[in-house]
Design a protein around this motif. Structure first.
Motif, PDB file in Angstrom:
ATOM      1  N   ALA A   1      10.806   3.902  34.441  1.00  0.00           N
ATOM      2  CA  ALA A   1      11.595   3.998  35.672  1.00  0.00           C
ATOM      3  C   ALA A   1      11.378   2.776  36.564  1.00  0.00           C
ATOM      4  O   ALA A   1      12.317   2.221  37.163  1.00  0.00           O
ATOM      5  CB  ALA A   1      11.230   5.280  36.406  1.00  0.00           C
ATOM      6  N   LYS A   2      10.118   2.337  36.676  1.00  0.00           N
ATOM      7  CA  LYS A   2       9.816   1.158  37.473  1.00  0.00           C
ATOM      8  C   LYS A   2      10.482  -0.085  36.910  1.00  0.00           C
ATOM      9  O   LYS A   2      11.053  -0.903  37.654  1.00  0.00           O
ATOM     10  CB  LYS A   2       8.299   0.960  37.533  1.00  0.00           C
ATOM     11  CG  LYS A   2       7.858  -0.241  38.343  1.00  0.00           C
ATOM     12  CD  LYS A   2       6.341  -0.362  38.351  1.00  0.00           C
ATOM     13  CE  LYS A   2       5.908  -1.621  39.123  1.00  0.00           C
ATOM     14  NZ  LYS A   2       4.428  -1.781  39.139  1.00  0.00           N
ATOM     15  N   ALA A   3      10.447  -0.237  35.638  1.00  0.00           N
ATOM     16  CA  ALA A   3      11.051  -1.415  35.014  1.00  0.00           C
ATOM     17  C   ALA A   3      12.556  -1.402  35.161  1.00  0.00           C
ATOM     18  O   ALA A   3      13.197  -2.448  35.385  1.00  0.00           O
ATOM     19  CB  ALA A   3      10.666  -1.456  33.540  1.00  0.00           C
ATOM     20  N   GLU A   4      13.133  -0.233  35.077  1.00  0.00           N
ATOM     21  CA  GLU A   4      14.588  -0.157  35.236  1.00  0.00           C
ATOM     22  C   GLU A   4      14.998  -0.496  36.678  1.00  0.00           C
ATOM     23  O   GLU A   4      16.011  -1.173  36.896  1.00  0.00           O
ATOM     24  CB  GLU A   4      15.064   1.242  34.854  1.00  0.00           C
ATOM     25  CG  GLU A   4      14.996   1.520  33.344  1.00  0.00           C
ATOM     26  CD  GLU A   4      15.412   2.933  33.011  1.00  0.00           C
ATOM     27  OE1 GLU A   4      15.461   3.760  33.969  1.00  0.00           O
ATOM     28  OE2 GLU A   4      15.690   3.235  31.829  1.00  0.00           O
ATOM     29  N   ALA A   5      14.208  -0.027  37.650  1.00  0.00           N
ATOM     30  CA  ALA A   5      14.520  -0.345  39.051  1.00  0.00           C
ATOM     31  C   ALA A   5      14.417  -1.835  39.310  1.00  0.00           C
ATOM     32  O   ALA A   5      15.280  -2.455  39.972  1.00  0.00           O
ATOM     33  CB  ALA A   5      13.593   0.423  39.979  1.00  0.00           C
ATOM     34  N   SER A   6      13.354  -2.451  38.801  1.00  0.00           N
ATOM     35  CA  SER A   6      13.192  -3.899  38.974  1.00  0.00           C
ATOM     36  C   SER A   6      14.298  -4.643  38.253  1.00  0.00           C
ATOM     37  O   SER A   6      14.814  -5.663  38.763  1.00  0.00           O
ATOM     38  CB  SER A   6      11.821  -4.314  38.442  1.00  0.00           C
ATOM     39  OG  SER A   6      11.646  -5.704  38.533  1.00  0.00           O
ATOM     40  N   GLN A   7      14.695  -4.106  37.130  1.00  0.00           N
ATOM     41  CA  GLN A   7      15.758  -4.779  36.361  1.00  0.00           C
ATOM     42  C   GLN A   7      17.083  -4.711  37.092  1.00  0.00           C
ATOM     43  O   GLN A   7      17.855  -5.693  37.106  1.00  0.00           O
ATOM     44  CB  GLN A   7      15.871  -4.126  34.974  1.00  0.00           C
ATOM     45  CG  GLN A   7      16.821  -4.850  34.036  1.00  0.00           C
ATOM     46  CD  GLN A   7      18.217  -4.279  34.052  1.00  0.00           C
ATOM     47  OE1 GLN A   7      18.421  -3.128  34.461  1.00  0.00           O
ATOM     48  NE2 GLN A   7      19.182  -5.090  33.659  1.00  0.00           N
ATOM     49  N   ARG A   8      17.376  -3.598  37.792  1.00  0.00           N
ATOM     50  CA  ARG A   8      18.635  -3.511  38.550  1.00  0.00           C
ATOM     51  C   ARG A   8      18.654  -4.501  39.731  1.00  0.00           C
ATOM     52  O   ARG A   8      19.657  -5.137  40.006  1.00  0.00           O
ATOM     53  CB  ARG A   8      18.819  -2.070  39.041  1.00  0.00           C
ATOM     54  CG  ARG A   8      19.193  -1.084  37.933  1.00  0.00           C
ATOM     55  CD  ARG A   8      19.678   0.223  38.525  1.00  0.00           C
ATOM     56  NE  ARG A   8      18.608   0.888  39.264  1.00  0.00           N
ATOM     57  CZ  ARG A   8      17.788   1.776  38.726  1.00  0.00           C
ATOM     58  NH1 ARG A   8      17.902   2.082  37.437  1.00  0.00           N
ATOM     59  NH2 ARG A   8      16.864   2.362  39.477  1.00  0.00           N
TER      60      ARG A   8
END
Length: 449
Positions: free
Chosen positions: A150-157
């Protein structure tokens, strides 16, 4: 001799002898004259006795000449006439049973065994749960991996949005080219971080799934090496248990390389014929001699000779629906190796051996005279021997009555049905079949009182 006539003769002679001479009345009788008269009387008696004995002997000779001596009966022996036949040659080889599939169950994650969920020795299905490992730590790792995703996806967005804005600004020279390139690289890196986080999550889920130890194959399960509460480690050397698939079963047996070469030479010489068919049938016998009810097929013949034993390994696949075969059992594998089109089979009971071990048989020749014949035998097949040399088709071999005659005697040969005798012996309730010699022998009678 005629004993009654001789007895009568001597009785007659007793009364035929002359009486003793009367005493002389004259005084001039001398001792010499008396002796002479007595000698004449003795000679007369001997002459008369000789004549009577001669007559009696002549009468006995005439009486004996009228009688004829009873012919002597010939000894009877049971024989079997040899006939050529097509005979399948089988070989019996020692072997061991092997499980068709074997799986050793080991843990793939570390932890404490909480439950054992199977019955030892029972049948299990593929995918059935066997053990449960404490999964608390594994569930925590799964949750942590999910949060990282979830953290990686948020940073990726966020980085992806920045990269899109910088792409518009660089067109109007609102930002430098360097700032644009850095934003694009950051967006790509964030996308990679998401992929790594997802992979870690998948690994955590797999490990969590491995806390549930399942059966990799279906079959019979062995004893458990651990109990609830035991600590196990991933990929440990000791298996938790073993599962074997018993239907079908493998039977591995060995054959001497020398026997294999001998068979190949006999096939090449034309003495034997090769067994036709892609799958050679294999029969199994247990260690106690009983036959296994299901027939298998030869699946593999080795091509490498064991340098220690000098044998080749062969493998058969045998159905085992009833579970009679178990891994590790000692069995005998019976399989056909060749076909003898003109085989002569000699009953084993007809074979005798001399002091040197050479095989001999008694043969009844055409004139019904016994002859001792030396023979060469190939191999034993059931109740008979496969003949190699020494006899020909149509000859009569003695199988019964050896004690009644010897080589050189003239005998009466009676054919014996060995197959009927074997069938009778296999049925204890029926009376045994007598051989022809025994059946035709006169019955003994009780002596008259």
């Amino acid at each position: 001799m005629c004993r009654p006539q001789i007895s009568t003769l001597f009785h007659t002679m007793k009364f035929a002898l002359p009486p003793s001479l009367p005493p002389r009345q004259t005084a001039h009788f001398s001792h010499a004259g008396s002796v002479g008269e007595q000698s004449r009387a003795a000679r007369w008696s001997l002459t008369l006795g000789s004549v009577l004995v001669a007559c009696a002997l002549a009468a006995c000779s005439k009486q004996d000449a009228g009688k004829t001596e009873a012919p002597k009966s010939l000894p009877q022996v049971g024989v079997v006439t040899l006939q050529k036949q097509s005979q399948q040659l089988d070989v019996s080889l020692p072997g061991r049973t092997r499980a068709f599939l074997t799986a050793e169950v080991r843990p793939q994650v570390s932890g404490i065994i909480q439950k054992r969920l199977f019955t030892e020795g029972a049948a299990v299905k593929q995918g059935q749960q066997l053990y449960q490992i404490d999964a608390a730590s594994l569930q925590a790792l799964e949750s942590s991996a999910a949060a990282a995703v979830a953290k990686a996806e948020a940073s990726q967005r966020t980085l992806a949005a920045t990269a899109r804005r910088n792409a518009e600004l660089v067109k109007i020279d609102a930002i430098s080219k360097q700032a644009y390139d850095e934003s694009q690289a950051a967006a790509v890196q964030a996308q990679s971080d998401v992929a790594v986080a997802k992979a870690n999550l998948e690994t955590a889920r797999i490990n969590l799934k491995y806390s549930r130890i399942e059966a990799p194959i279906g079959g019979r399960i062995a004893l458990s090496a651990v109990t609830p509460g035991a600590l196990v480690t991933a990929n440990q050397a000791t298996a938790l248990t073993t599962i074997v698939q018993l239907d079908p079963m493998y039977v591995d047996f060995t054959q001497s390389s020398t026997d294999m070469l001998t068979l190949k030479r006999e096939l090449e010489s034309g003495r034997f014929q090769k067994v036709e068919g892609d799958k050679i049938p294999v029969s199994i016998r247990f260690d106690d001699g009983s036959a296994y009810p299901h027939q298998g097929k030869l699946a593999f013949a080795g091509v490498i000779v064991n340098d220690t034993t000098g044998t080749l390994t062969l493998r058969a696949v045998v159905p085992n629906p009833d579970g009679l075969l178990m891994p590790g059992m000692y069995v005998q594998a019976l399989l056909p190796t060749a076909l003898a089109p003109d085989a002569l089979m000699v009953p084993q009971q007809s074979i005798t051996r001399d002091l040197t071990g050479r095989a001999n048989v008694l043969v009844v020749k055409a004139d019904d005279v016994l002859e001792k014949r030396e023979v060469e035998l190939d191999r034993a097949m059931g109740a008979s021997w496969l003949l190699q040399s020494g006899l020909a088709a149509g000859e009569r071999v003695v199988v019964d009555g050896f004690q009644r005659a010897k080589p050189g005697d003239k005998v009466k040969a009676v054919e014996v049905d060995l197959k009927a005798q074997a069938e009778r012996k296999s049925k204890p309730g029926l009376p045994p079949v007598q051989s022809g010699a025994a059946a035709s022998a006169p019955a003994a009678t009780a002596p008259a009182k």
